[in-house]
Design an enzyme around this catalytic site. Structure first.
Site, PDB file in Angstrom:
ATOM      1  CD  GLU A 268      10.180 -12.826  -5.422  1.00  0.00           C
ATOM      2  OE1 GLU A 268       9.891 -12.156  -4.426  1.00  0.00           O
ATOM      3  OE2 GLU A 268      11.279 -12.754  -6.001  1.00  0.00           O
TER       4      GLU A 268
ATOM      5  CD1 TRP B 114      -0.306  -6.210  -2.742  1.00  0.00           C
ATOM      6  CD2 TRP B 114      -0.802  -6.844  -0.660  1.00  0.00           C
ATOM      7  NE1 TRP B 114       0.047  -7.536  -2.609  1.00  0.00           N
ATOM      8  CE2 TRP B 114      -0.244  -7.951  -1.332  1.00  0.00           C
ATOM      9  CE3 TRP B 114      -1.198  -7.008   0.676  1.00  0.00           C
ATOM     10  CZ2 TRP B 114      -0.067  -9.183  -0.735  1.00  0.00           C
ATOM     11  CZ3 TRP B 114      -1.020  -8.236   1.274  1.00  0.00           C
ATOM     12  CH2 TRP B 114      -0.466  -9.315   0.575  1.00  0.00           C
TER      13      TRP B 114
ATOM     14  NE  ARG C 218       4.578   1.543   0.315  1.00  0.00           N
ATOM     15  CZ  ARG C 218       5.278   1.661   1.439  1.00  0.00           C
ATOM     16  NH1 ARG C 218       6.495   2.169   1.407  1.00  0.00           N
ATOM     17  NH2 ARG C 218       4.785   1.285   2.590  1.00  0.00           N
TER      18      ARG C 218
ATOM     19  CG  HIS D 275      17.195 -38.353   1.299  1.00  0.00           C
ATOM     20  ND1 HIS D 275      17.336 -39.593   1.881  1.00  0.00           N
ATOM     21  CD2 HIS D 275      18.445 -37.819   1.235  1.00  0.00           C
ATOM     22  CE1 HIS D 275      18.611 -39.798   2.167  1.00  0.00           C
ATOM     23  NE2 HIS D 275      19.299 -38.746   1.773  1.00  0.00           N
TER      24      HIS D 275
ATOM     25  CE  LYS E  58      15.252 -11.807  -6.660  1.00  0.00           C
ATOM     26  NZ  LYS E  58      14.649 -12.139  -5.362  1.00  0.00           N
TER      27      LYS E  58
ATOM     28  CG  ASN F 153       0.421   0.391   4.563  1.00  0.00           C
ATOM     29  OD1 ASN F 153       0.007  -0.754   4.410  1.00  0.00           O
ATOM     30  ND2 ASN F 153       1.709   0.701   4.482  1.00  0.00           N
ATOM     31  N   GLY F 154      -2.074  -1.044   6.529  1.00  0.00           N
ATOM     32  CA  GLY F 154      -2.004  -1.866   7.732  1.00  0.00           C
ATOM     33  C   GLY F 154      -3.269  -2.685   7.921  1.00  0.00           C
TER      34      GLY F 154
ATOM     35  CB  CYS G 236      -0.965   0.044   1.182  1.00  0.00           C
ATOM     36  SG  CYS G 236      -2.118  -1.316   1.291  1.00  0.00           S
TER      37      CYS G 236
ATOM     38  CD  GLU H  78      17.045 -14.511  -4.180  1.00  0.00           C
ATOM     39  OE1 GLU H  78      16.942 -13.438  -4.795  1.00  0.00           O
ATOM     40  OE2 GLU H  78      16.272 -14.825  -3.241  1.00  0.00           O
TER      41      GLU H  78
ATOM     42  CE  LYS I  29      12.000  -3.658  -3.311  1.00  0.00           C
ATOM     43  NZ  LYS I  29      12.853  -4.684  -3.928  1.00  0.00           N
TER      44      LYS I  29
END
Length: 607
Positions: free
Chosen positions: A486, A74, A27, A502, A483, A98-99, A2, A479, A602
């Site tokens: 995402e 968001w 963001r 395994h 990526k 925001n929150g 947000c 990572e 973000k």
């Protein structure tokens, strides 16, 4: 997550609000809106999707007025639709938030008893309804906002706009960042300084629990107890070029390319001129007294901590525990004496990481943070804050921040090893020299882009992809998988190479590419054995290695990406480059939104 902006200006607010919101797109968001006051009348416009949709609405239904608030949402409570978009309005009050308001159901019940109904699925509407209720009971806008804020539980950054008040904004923060900008007869509010950079370079950061009454010529800040709080006005330096694409197609591509430059800056900050010693800001750390370290982070920063665990244990002899921030405090880990708690966050505002830090306050001997925003909450609440100096990172998928985090942690690990007598001054100088050579090696590594682009066209056809790595390359495999999923939305998983047999080897067939990250190091032969197990079952192996590794093990693989030779200690920093480029070019091939992937934000400022 947000974005909030507010303007009390001398010019039309709507274009300023939209432009500021564009600077907060990084963001993450799924809807947007603005509200303004014109001749005392409050009005608003909202739209689902990108800001261009809001701009289209404003062309056909313009908003006049020199005071206003704006928001990119968001979705948390309620679907991403126009009705749930901010600003929320109830009668004479508009609010952006925001929150998460944790007690919104309780507040809704109270309002219901007063005959006040609601129209949306959001927790934020409750804030507007409550403030409007208090205004209807005869309270001034200031008192109505204060009473509303006092009843809220949870995390929030808020900005209120009131009908009939064209020279008043009221802002508050608890758990989510909020900044106030000072202009010449103008005042501004923003989720971060980036949003306000074109309008002012003078910023006041609200602290936890603060609320502020803002006019064009005054700012009154009160703390959580209602006392006047004099917060500093900071003059900030934001390179506006850093928030432009500078000719690149995407911010992510630009930020990958910037890595040699930002790494050079980080190295110069921490290593002295002759390259023989590390300089840390005061107060430093007496590593001779450190018994163990606890490292906490989220997402990509968590993988940086996983790499650092190898470094601190192997070269400094310090036991390290690594935890994902969203789980850390809920298991209530015991903390023994001699513990240093280290927190890694690009934004310095990550809600879970900040909560974990607060759990460790009073328990750990020292709180250390590795952050990209020195003015952030995590930095301010640490005993020692180490800036990574990556510059503004706009792309949601972290690139240069990750490599700068790794670089800062590598320097810290070397300092710890030297202080504890685990490496000599000569060995320290050799390692520091290798670090100082990193920017040049990164420039060489970026030369693989053509090859990764070609390979990525094939990867874009896959539904599932596996990544493998051993030792410090295991976190890099994680990572790489993160990526890829995402920004390309391809299902990708990573495993320690030795774990393949395994269970995960059951997934291997000719349709599942297996990306093996394996510089020619002490674990190379073991990794190659695992790679051969994949190939024996018809798996397609993409081997990422150096020339020696390719010569020894390249026969029979589907394809090879050859990296520059590097000290194995620093390999995980360098091998971030192929992980980033493969994800980027695969996403481009699939046509996804590289910089703002769906459902992601973000800076995650809610739990």
């Amino acid at each position: 997550m947000c974005g909030i902006v507010g303007v009390l200006g001398n010019h039309e607010a709507a274009p300023l609000l939209v432009e500021a919101l564009k600077r907060l797109e990084y963001r993450g968001y799924d809807s947007a809106g603005i509200a303004t006051i014109n001749d005392g009348a409050l009005d608003r416009r909202r739209a689902v999707g990108k800001l261009v949709n809001l701009s289209d609405v404003l062309v056909h239904e313009p908003l006049a007025g020199k005071a206003g608030i704006g928001h990119t949402r968001w979705a948390t409570h309620g679907a991403p639709n126009a009705g749930n978009a901010h600003p929320h309005r109830a009668g004479s009050v508009a609010v952006v938030h925001n929150g998460i308001i944790e007690n919104f159901r309780e507040l809704r019940a109270f309002l219901g008893e007063q005959g006040v109904g609601y129209e949306t699925d959001t927790d934020t509407e409750t804030v507007a309804l409550l403030a409007n209720y208090y205004v209807s009971q005869g309270l001034s806008p200031r008192d109505a906002a204060q009473k509303t804020i006092s009843r809220l539980e949870g995390a929030y950054a808020l900005c209120f706009l009131f009908d009939g008040e064209d020279d008043l904004l009221i802002a508050a923060r608890k758990g989510s960042p909020l900044a106030i900008g000072h202009g010449d007869g103008e005042m501004f509010v923003g989720s971060d300084a980036i949003a306000l950079a074109p309008m002012t370079d003078r910023i006041t950061y609200l602290e936890e629990g603060d609320w502020a009454v803002i006019t064009r010529t005054s700012l009154e800040i009160r703390d959580a107890q209602g006392n006047i709080a004099n917060r500093a006005v900071n003059t900030i330096q934001i390179d506006t070029a850093r928030v432009d694409k500078a000719g690149f197609k995407h911010f992510m591509a630009k930020e990958i390319a910037e890595q040699p430059v930002v790494l050079q800056g980080a190295l110069a900050h921490y290593i002295n001129a002759d390259g023989t010693a590390v300089t840390l800001p005061d107060p430093g750390i007496d590593f001779t007294q450190v018994e163990r370290m606890t490292m906490v982070a989220c997402g990509t920063a968590f993988y940086a901590c996983m790499v650092a665990k190898y470094w601190f244990e192997q070269i400094a002899g310090i036991p390290v525990e690594v935890d994902v921030a969203s789980e850390f405090r809920y298991r209530e880990p015991p903390v023994t004496s001699g513990t240093v708690a280290l927190f890694v966050s690009q934004s310095g505002e990550t809600a879970d990481t900040l909560a974990a830090l607060r759990y460790m306050q009073g328990k750990a001997d020292k709180i250390v943070s590795v952050v990209n925003v020195p003015e952030s909450s995590i930095a301010r609440e640490s005993d020692l804050a180490l800036p990574i100096l990556a510059g503004t990172e706009i792309g949601v998928a972290s690139t240069k921040a990750f490599t700068c985090q790794l670089t800062t942690l590598a320097i810290l690990a070397l300092q710890a090893a030297h202080a504890r007598g685990k490496i000599s001054a000569q060995d320290m100088a050799i390692k520091l020299e290798a670090l100082r050579n990193m920017p040049g090696i990164f420039n060489q590594a970026l030369g693989i882009e053509g090859k990764t682009k070609k390979v990525s066209r094939k990867l874009a056809e896959a539904r599932d992809i596996l990544f493998l790595g051993r030792g410090v390359m295991y976190p890099l495999a994680l990572e790489g998988a993160l990526k890829l999923k995402e920004i390309s939305y391809i299902h990708a998983e990573a495993y320690a190479s030795g774990e393949l047999k395994h269970g995960p080897i059951a997934l291997v067939d000719k349709h599942v590419p297996v990306i093996v990250m394996a510089p020619r190091d002490s674990l190379f032969e073991k990794t190659v054995s695992n790679m051969q197990e994949v190939m024996a079952r018809g798996g397609k192996v993409l081997l990422i290695t150096d020339q020696r590794g390719a010569t020894e093990a390249g026969m029979g693989v589907w394809d090879t990406i050859i990296m520059p030779e590097i000290d194995p200690f620093l390999a995980p920093i360098l091998y971030a480059v192929p992980a980033q480029l493969l994800a980027y070019h695969t996403a481009v091939a699939k046509g996804t939104d590289v910089d703002q992937p769906r459902n992601l934000a973000k800076s995650v400022t809610v739990e």
